[in-house]
Write a protein that holds these residues in place. Structure first.
Motif, PDB file in Angstrom:
ATOM      1  N   TYR A 198       0.839  -1.198   0.000  1.00 47.00           N
ATOM      2  CA  TYR A 198       0.000   0.000   0.000  1.00 47.00           C
ATOM      3  C   TYR A 198       0.868   1.239   0.000  1.00 47.00           C
ATOM      4  CZ  TYR A 198      -4.030  -2.953   0.609  1.00 47.00           C
ATOM      5  OH  TYR A 198      -4.998  -3.901   0.387  1.00 47.00           O
ATOM      6  N   TYR A 199       0.278   2.299  -0.468  1.00 48.42           N
ATOM      7  CA  TYR A 199       0.954   3.595  -0.572  1.00 48.42           C
ATOM      8  C   TYR A 199       0.914   4.258   0.803  1.00 48.42           C
ATOM      9  CZ  TYR A 199       0.783   8.639  -1.796  1.00 48.42           C
ATOM     10  OH  TYR A 199       0.938   9.997  -1.842  1.00 48.42           O
ATOM     11  N   GLY A 200       1.680   3.672   1.756  1.00 47.57           N
ATOM     12  CA  GLY A 200       1.711   4.178   3.115  1.00 47.57           C
ATOM     13  C   GLY A 200       1.501   3.065   4.123  1.00 47.57           C
ATOM     14  N   PRO A 201       1.708   3.362   5.415  1.00 42.80           N
ATOM     15  CA  PRO A 201       1.621   2.330   6.453  1.00 42.80           C
ATOM     16  C   PRO A 201       0.186   1.917   6.778  1.00 42.80           C
ATOM     17  CG  PRO A 201       2.074   4.478   7.435  1.00 42.80           C
ATOM     18  CD  PRO A 201       2.132   4.664   5.942  1.00 42.80           C
ATOM     19  N   LEU A 202       0.071   0.783   7.495  1.00 42.02           N
ATOM     20  CA  LEU A 202      -1.213   0.268   7.942  1.00 42.02           C
ATOM     21  C   LEU A 202      -1.285   0.301   9.468  1.00 42.02           C
ATOM     22  CD1 LEU A 202      -1.734  -2.873   5.634  1.00 42.02           C
ATOM     23  CD2 LEU A 202      -2.172  -0.465   5.141  1.00 42.02           C
ATOM     24  N   ALA A 203      -2.464  -0.028  10.000  1.00 42.87           N
ATOM     25  CA  ALA A 203      -2.669  -0.099  11.444  1.00 42.87           C
ATOM     26  C   ALA A 203      -1.934  -1.319  12.003  1.00 42.87           C
ATOM     27  CB  ALA A 203      -4.163  -0.188  11.741  1.00 42.87           C
ATOM     28  N   PRO A 204      -1.747  -1.405  13.330  1.00 40.32           N
ATOM     29  CA  PRO A 204      -1.073  -2.582  13.901  1.00 40.32           C
ATOM     30  C   PRO A 204      -1.841  -3.882  13.682  1.00 40.32           C
ATOM     31  CG  PRO A 204      -1.069  -0.762  15.468  1.00 40.32           C
ATOM     32  CD  PRO A 204      -1.979  -0.362  14.352  1.00 40.32           C
ATOM     33  N   SER A 205      -3.187  -3.814  13.724  1.00 47.15           N
ATOM     34  CA  SER A 205      -3.980  -5.036  13.592  1.00 47.15           C
ATOM     35  C   SER A 205      -5.394  -4.689  13.153  1.00 47.15           C
ATOM     36  CB  SER A 205      -4.024  -5.798  14.923  1.00 47.15           C
ATOM     37  OG  SER A 205      -4.705  -5.034  15.912  1.00 47.15           O
ATOM     38  N   THR A 206      -6.149  -5.702  12.766  1.00 44.49           N
ATOM     39  CA  THR A 206      -7.513  -5.489  12.271  1.00 44.49           C
ATOM     40  C   THR A 206      -8.450  -4.978  13.359  1.00 44.49           C
ATOM     41  OG1 THR A 206      -8.027  -7.822  12.709  1.00 44.49           O
ATOM     42  CG2 THR A 206      -7.257  -7.257  10.490  1.00 44.49           C
ATOM     43  N   GLY A 207      -8.116  -5.210  14.628  1.00 50.65           N
ATOM     44  CA  GLY A 207      -8.965  -4.728  15.719  1.00 50.65           C
ATOM     45  C   GLY A 207      -9.042  -3.218  15.814  1.00 50.65           C
TER      46      GLY A 207
END
Length: 556
Positions: free
Chosen positions: A183-192
């Protein structure tokens, strides 16, 4: 070592190798929100970013622009996983933003799979399960050749094409369970962390919302799906398919295969054709006794001025004489200008205009009377009366360009049949890949950064700093009225970001690294790194892009 936390203006002791998220238990009482990402030395990073040296860290919530992007990207990966597990062999394509959500399609062997309510219900249930099981998004960094093989096995061909054109040695991607994506940038730590979302059937696809169902109901009540916007996007998607450039990887391949001139010529011809069709429609309305006034409106840096000039040329080919005026000359004196929430003069407010004088002048012009156009002096902050007579003859139309042109209150005293409204916006349909779209506002922001630097001696820093206020004005005064348009002109050009790259990058690099605006400058620089450069010398002098780059045959 000590990490400086900007939120608390304090230093936190951290062991080398600890992640940013490990700092949170020590700061929980001082942070009044739940972070979803962080700015590390003014660069957006995920909360699992490891700390091996002293850094400045600012925790960011999902309500901020940076946090919102992380939230939406994470939700998109969850949706990708849901589609893969519920509908094996089906491809998810996130097309573009729409109605405060994102329009998505499902395809099998390039054929659109029609979406039903049952489909949406199954996907929603799977998304909720992913949220409740709280699966981590694991950040990985591998040699690009290995990442390409991973993506090829998952049928992510657009991503493979892009990586093959970038020639980067290493590639960063994320894993959600056994599924990989970038993805064009970071994601959250987890789906929660991704608690609120909803899906709604629309046309042959569905809308993805990064908000709860009750908020979606409120949004759709005030902002129902935009049919005219949908058609404009769909037409452009068909155009992309015809010229075989649907994503950035295919654009880069076209540049490397020396197809640049072809892309420029076809895209410019499409603009001419669209403006010609709008001119023909105005001429038809004019023969029927209406459309004495043509309003051209749209958000910042959409190319309204060049659109108005090129439309005027098309009108002349229909034997119609265009006469142009500016809404800026109808500003009220500065002391009567409304102020925004910061106490600054709000020139984007509808009520910064003398609506009574404007409607009076327009009514008189339509009756065949002569008026004296006002002149507004920004230097003195007041209207200055000069000798500027104007009359509309039988074959004349008045062309007015301004952000409020679609607002019915602007011309409340005028017969609606006399007003033809054109909405101009850069509705970008080119995608980075099937799961990463190009924001239309990013496209416009880059145009504005280049133009401000070149013609207004305004730095990228100041343009970026001002942009949130501009966007708020658009949300209030422009976007709610876009469906009032008689015609929509998509001012985006499929090749433009490759051209903008060489103009925008030097200006963006001037943004100081120790200022908050550097985060946005760095994000845009990273975005532009995906594009092969395209020289500007092949762009015609009548191109809308010349409004921002210079070299136009029009006078501004």
């Amino acid at each position: 070592m000590k990490i400086y936390c900007k939120n608390t203006d304090s230093y936190v002791n951290v062991l080398g190798g600890e992640k940013i998220i490990d700092m949170l238990p020590r700061l929980r009482r001082e942070l009044a929100f739940e972070p979803i990402c962080a700015l590390v030395n003014n660069k957006t990073e995920d909360l699992c970013f490891p700390l091996f040296a002293p850094r400045q860290v600012e925790f960011v919530g999902k309500e901020t622009p940076a946090g919102r992007r992380v939230y939406v990207r994470s939700l998109c990966m969850m949706l990708y996983k849901a589609v893969e597990e519920v509908m094996p062999g089906v491809t998810l394509r996130i097309e573009h933003s729409m109605s405060k959500g994102h329009y998505c399609r499902l395809l099998k062997d390039e054929a659109v799979v029609s979406v039903t309510q049952e489909t949406v219900d199954v996907l929603l249930a799977h998304l909720r399960n992913l949220r409740d099981t709280n699966i981590p998004f694991r950040r990985k960094e591998r040699m690009t050749k290995d990442a390409i093989e991973i993506f090829r096995k998952q049928r992510l061909t657009a991503k493979v094409t892009l990586l093959e054109t970038l020639h980067e040695l290493y590639t960063t991607y994320y894993r959600l369970g056994s599924l990989a994506d970038s993805y064009y940038g970071p994601l959250a730590p987890s789906t929660g962390f991704i608690r609120d979302f909803d899906l709604r059937v629309y046309k042959d696809g569905f809308l993805l919302f990064a908000m709860s169902a009750d908020k979606v109901d409120e949004v759709l009540k005030d902002n129902p799906p935009q049919e005219k916007m949908y058609k404009a996007f769909t037409d452009q998607l068909m155009f992309n398919k015809v010229i075989q450039v649907k994503n950035v990887g295919e654009l880069n391949m076209a540049v490397k295969n020396c197809r640049t001139a072809e892309l420029i010529n076809v895209a410019e011809a499409m603009h001419t054709k669209m403006l010609g069709a709008i001119s023909d429609d105005i001429a038809r309305r004019r023969r029927e006794g209406g459309a004495g006034i043509v309003m051209i409106a749209g958000p910042s840096s959409s190319g309204k001025t060049t659109s108005a000039k090129r439309l005027s040329i098309q009108l002349m080919t229909n034997l119609i004489v265009p006469k142009m005026i500016s809404l800026d000359d109808y500003f009220v004196d500065r002391e009567h200008t409304p102020k925004d929430e910061n106490g600054e003069y709000d020139y984007e407010s509808l009520y910064s205009l003398d609506l009574e004088r404007l409607n009076s002048d327009l009514s008189r012009l339509l009756r065949g009377e002569e008026i004296n156009l006002p002149s507004y002096s920004f230097e003195y902050g007041r209207r200055i009366e000069k000798e500027k007579p104007l009359r509309l003859d039988k074959n004349d139309v008045l062309v007015i360009e301004g952000i409020h042109g679609l607002n019915p209150e602007l011309t409340a005293s005028i017969n609606p049949d006399e007003v033809y409204k054109v909405y101009v916006s850069a509705l970008t349909t080119l995608k980075i890949d099937n799961h990463n779209w190009i924001s239309t506002s990013d496209n416009r922001l880059l145009r504005r950064i280049v133009r401000d630097s070149k013609y207004r001696h305004i730095s990228a820093l100041d343009t970026i700093r001002r942009w949130p206020s501009v966007r708020r004005g658009e949300e209030k005064w422009i976007f709610p009225f876009s469906e009032n348009a008689d015609a929509t002109f998509n001012s985006s050009l499929i090749f433009e970001l490759g051209v903008m790259k060489q103009y925008a990058e030097p200006v963006l690099r001037e943004v100081p690294k120790d200022l908050p605006e550097y985060a946005e400058a760095f994000r845009l620089l990273r975005f532009l790194s995906y594009f092969e450069p395209i020289p500007a010398d092949q762009i015609p002098t009548t191109s809308l892009l010349r409004e921002f780059l210079g070299g136009s045959s029009f006078r501004y």
